[in-house]
Design a protein around this motif. Structure first.
Motif, short mmCIF file in Angstrom:
data_model
loop_
_atom_site.label_atom_id
_atom_site.label_comp_id
_atom_site.label_asym_id
_atom_site.label_seq_id
_atom_site.Cartn_x
_atom_site.Cartn_y
_atom_site.Cartn_z
N VAL A 1 -0.79 -9.93 -12.92
CA VAL A 1 -0.80 -10.02 -14.18
C VAL A 1 -2.16 -9.53 -14.71
N GLN A 2 -3.44 -9.87 -14.03
CA GLN A 2 -4.70 -9.30 -14.50
C GLN A 2 -4.63 -7.78 -14.57
N THR A 3 -4.07 -7.21 -13.60
CA THR A 3 -4.07 -5.71 -13.47
C THR A 3 -3.14 -5.10 -14.68
N ALA A 4 -2.11 -5.78 -14.90
CA ALA A 4 -1.01 -5.27 -16.05
C ALA A 4 -1.81 -5.59 -17.43
N GLN A 5 -2.57 -6.45 -17.35
CA GLN A 5 -3.11 -6.77 -18.52
C GLN A 5 -4.39 -5.88 -18.89
N THR B 1 -10.87 -21.34 -6.29
CA THR B 1 -9.96 -21.83 -5.92
C THR B 1 -9.21 -20.59 -4.60
N GLY B 2 -10.05 -19.61 -4.62
CA GLY B 2 -9.77 -18.35 -3.72
C GLY B 2 -8.92 -17.23 -4.40
N ASP B 3 -8.56 -17.49 -5.81
CA ASP B 3 -7.88 -16.46 -6.36
C ASP B 3 -8.52 -15.10 -6.52
N PRO B 4 -7.62 -14.06 -6.41
CA PRO B 4 -8.59 -12.80 -6.60
C PRO B 4 -8.91 -12.74 -8.26
N GLN B 5 -10.04 -11.98 -8.46
CA GLN B 5 -10.35 -11.70 -9.80
C GLN B 5 -10.75 -10.27 -9.88
N LEU B 6 -9.95 -9.46 -10.68
CA LEU B 6 -10.28 -7.97 -10.81
C LEU B 6 -11.52 -7.49 -11.40
N ARG B 7 -12.23 -6.86 -10.33
CA ARG B 7 -13.54 -6.38 -10.90
C ARG B 7 -13.73 -5.07 -11.29
N CYS B 8 -13.15 -3.97 -10.65
CA CYS B 8 -13.13 -2.61 -10.90
C CYS B 8 -11.91 -2.01 -10.49
N VAL B 9 -11.48 -0.99 -11.17
CA VAL B 9 -10.32 -0.12 -11.02
C VAL B 9 -10.86 1.35 -10.75
N ILE B 10 -10.91 1.82 -9.47
CA ILE B 10 -11.79 2.79 -8.68
C ILE B 10 -10.52 4.23 -8.39
N ASP B 11 -11.31 5.08 -8.40
CA ASP B 11 -10.61 6.45 -8.01
C ASP B 11 -9.71 6.73 -8.96
N ASP C 1 -13.48 -2.91 -19.95
CA ASP C 1 -14.23 -3.48 -18.60
C ASP C 1 -13.63 -2.98 -17.50
N ALA C 2 -13.95 -3.38 -16.18
CA ALA C 2 -13.53 -3.00 -14.67
C ALA C 2 -13.45 -1.46 -14.39
N ILE C 3 -14.35 -0.68 -15.23
CA ILE C 3 -14.35 1.02 -14.65
C ILE C 3 -15.76 1.14 -13.97
N ASP D 1 -3.11 6.27 -10.79
CA ASP D 1 -3.12 5.85 -9.41
C ASP D 1 -3.48 4.03 -9.13
N VAL D 2 -3.01 3.44 -10.32
CA VAL D 2 -3.15 1.81 -10.22
C VAL D 2 -2.65 1.14 -9.29
N SER D 3 -3.23 0.86 -8.21
CA SER D 3 -2.86 0.37 -6.94
C SER D 3 -3.48 -0.56 -6.28
N PRO D 4 -2.95 -1.67 -5.39
CA PRO D 4 -4.06 -2.49 -4.70
C PRO D 4 -5.17 -1.73 -4.00
N TYR D 5 -4.92 -0.73 -3.33
CA TYR D 5 -5.89 0.33 -2.62
C TYR D 5 -7.04 0.82 -3.50
N ASN D 6 -6.69 0.63 -4.93
CA ASN D 6 -7.82 1.06 -5.71
C ASN D 6 -8.40 0.11 -6.76
N LEU D 7 -8.59 -1.36 -6.19
CA LEU D 7 -8.91 -2.45 -6.98
C LEU D 7 -10.11 -2.81 -6.12
N VAL D 8 -11.11 -3.42 -6.64
CA VAL D 8 -11.99 -4.02 -6.18
C VAL D 8 -12.00 -5.40 -6.63
#
Length: 399
Positions: A226-230, A280-290, A185-187, A267-274
């Protein structure tokens, strides 16, 4: 006794690929937040009639309603929000009940502070705006530069993203194709190369850290960590079966893949996440880019680079907070101790900084951009800060 739900209606008013957002003046707890225009449905009134009336009262315009946006959205304990696409049939929006209006493109949707209840609606709206934009031939050809992109930059064209390529691109595309077949997922999904020699990827609507200055608070949420680590663990487990034949050309050279190595993202970093947002306003990981700097390494190297950016290891959080997030990261990824992860950060980020200067000297235009913009020098300073901080982190971790 059953409490009847209060129906609230809202209009996603579209014009030339943009949607109208309005800034609230009250009540005090909501003042300054942004919303879609609309209001409550009165007894005996249809939803559609109420929305037309509210737009006339709030904005001074007559609207023509189109399709519904998604489902009923819960607001509070007893409220239901219903949204329609709309266009202005007559009049010009006036500031009556709001302090400011903005027309937001799909790239700008997260540039304002939406009401929490509106966040999941904005995510659905982004998909609809993309669908409408793609169906319009003229808009589909329009090129819009996306925020961020310090190395090479990215351009949205309709439902796609166009990015520069390099000698490493065939290896990256082969990797992404493998991950796609394996169901990760999330590619990004690769469509090919366009007539200008750029790679074509599917566009994923959502928010990115680099669309904001400074980064928004959602970047530092435990949920996203947590989402990104998983996700990184899922990626590592999946990519373990990818063995490119022979010596493959990656961005930082022709590097063989060792028996105990995998292809790391690097390069897994906040600047490479969508990300999107839940109710509730919590972010949900959609894609890891670059994926341009992928290449052979140990899994701990990928995890250490993620730790550098997500804790973060440079200035921002206190030492105690960095250690807490380090432990949460190690636990969420699994199979690695927080102590081993801490010890892997300095050598991994040090190597990353050195690679930038070496590649820039060798003519890598993207790395030269980082040097010219001063990002590489900033990394050197941040690394020295972390080296001075490291003994304190070790001590806290040992307690």
């Amino acid at each position: 006794m059953t409490t009847q739900s209060q129906i609230v209606v809202g209009a996603a008013i579209l014009d030339d690929g943009r949607v109208l957002a309005a800034r609230r003046t009250g009540p005090p707890a909501l003042a300054g937040k942004w919303e879609l225009p609309g209001g409550k449905v009165d007894p005996g009134e249809t939803d559609e009639a109420a929305l037309v009336r509210e737009c006339r009262e709030e904005l001074g315009v007559d609207v023509m309603l189109g399709r519904r946006v998604g489902r009923d959205w819960a607001i509070g304990e007893h409220g239901l929000l219903r949204i329609w696409l709309a266009t202005i049939a007559a009049g010009t929006p006036q500031l009556r009940d709001h302090s400011e209006f903005r027309w937001l493109s799909i790239e700008e949707l997260h540039n304002v502070d939406w009401l929490t209840a509106d966040l999941p609606i904005v995510e659905k709206l982004a998909s609809l705006m993309l669908e409408i934009d793609t169906a319009d031939d003229e808009n589909s050809r329009a090129e819009v530069r996306l925020p961020g992109g310090n190395v090479g930059g990215a351009i949205r064209v309709g439902a796609t993203v166009r990015r520069p390529v390099g000698p490493w691109t065939p290896a990256v595309h082969a990797l992404l194709a493998y991950l796609d077949v394996k169901g990760l997922d999330a590619i990004p999904h690769v469509r090919g190369i366009d007539g200008s020699g750029r790679e074509i990827l599917d566009y994923v609507p959502g928010d990115t850290a680099d669309a904001h200055d400074p980064w928004p608070q959602w970047v530092w949420s435990d949920s996203l960590l947590v989402q990104t680590a998983q996700w990184l663990r899922r990626y590592h487990d999946t990519v373990a079966g990818f063995r490119a034949p022979g010596i493959t050309r990656w961005r930082f050279g022709e590097v063989p893949l060792g028996d105990d190595e995998i292809i790391c993202h690097h390069d897994v970093s906040p600047y490479n996440l969508v990300v999107g947002f839940d109710s509730t306003g919590d972010p949900q990981l959609r894609c890891v880019i670059d994926w341009d700097v992928t290449g052979p390494a140990q899994p701990i190297d990928d995890l250490a680079f993620m730790a550098w950016n997500f804790l973060p290891c440079w200035e921002f959080h206190s030492d105690a907070e960095v250690v807490r997030r380090l432990q949460l990261l190690a636990e969420s990824y699994g199979g690695v101790s927080a102590s081993d992860l801490l010890e892997g950060i300095e050598p991994r980020f040090g190597a990353a900084v050195e690679n930038i200067f070496v590649a820039a000297a060798a003519g890598d235009e993207g790395m030269q951009n980082l040097v010219t913009a001063g990002h590489a020098d900033q990394n050197v300073i941040a690394l020295e800060f972390f080296r001075a901080r490291l003994p304190r982190l070790r001590e806290l971790l040992a307690e």
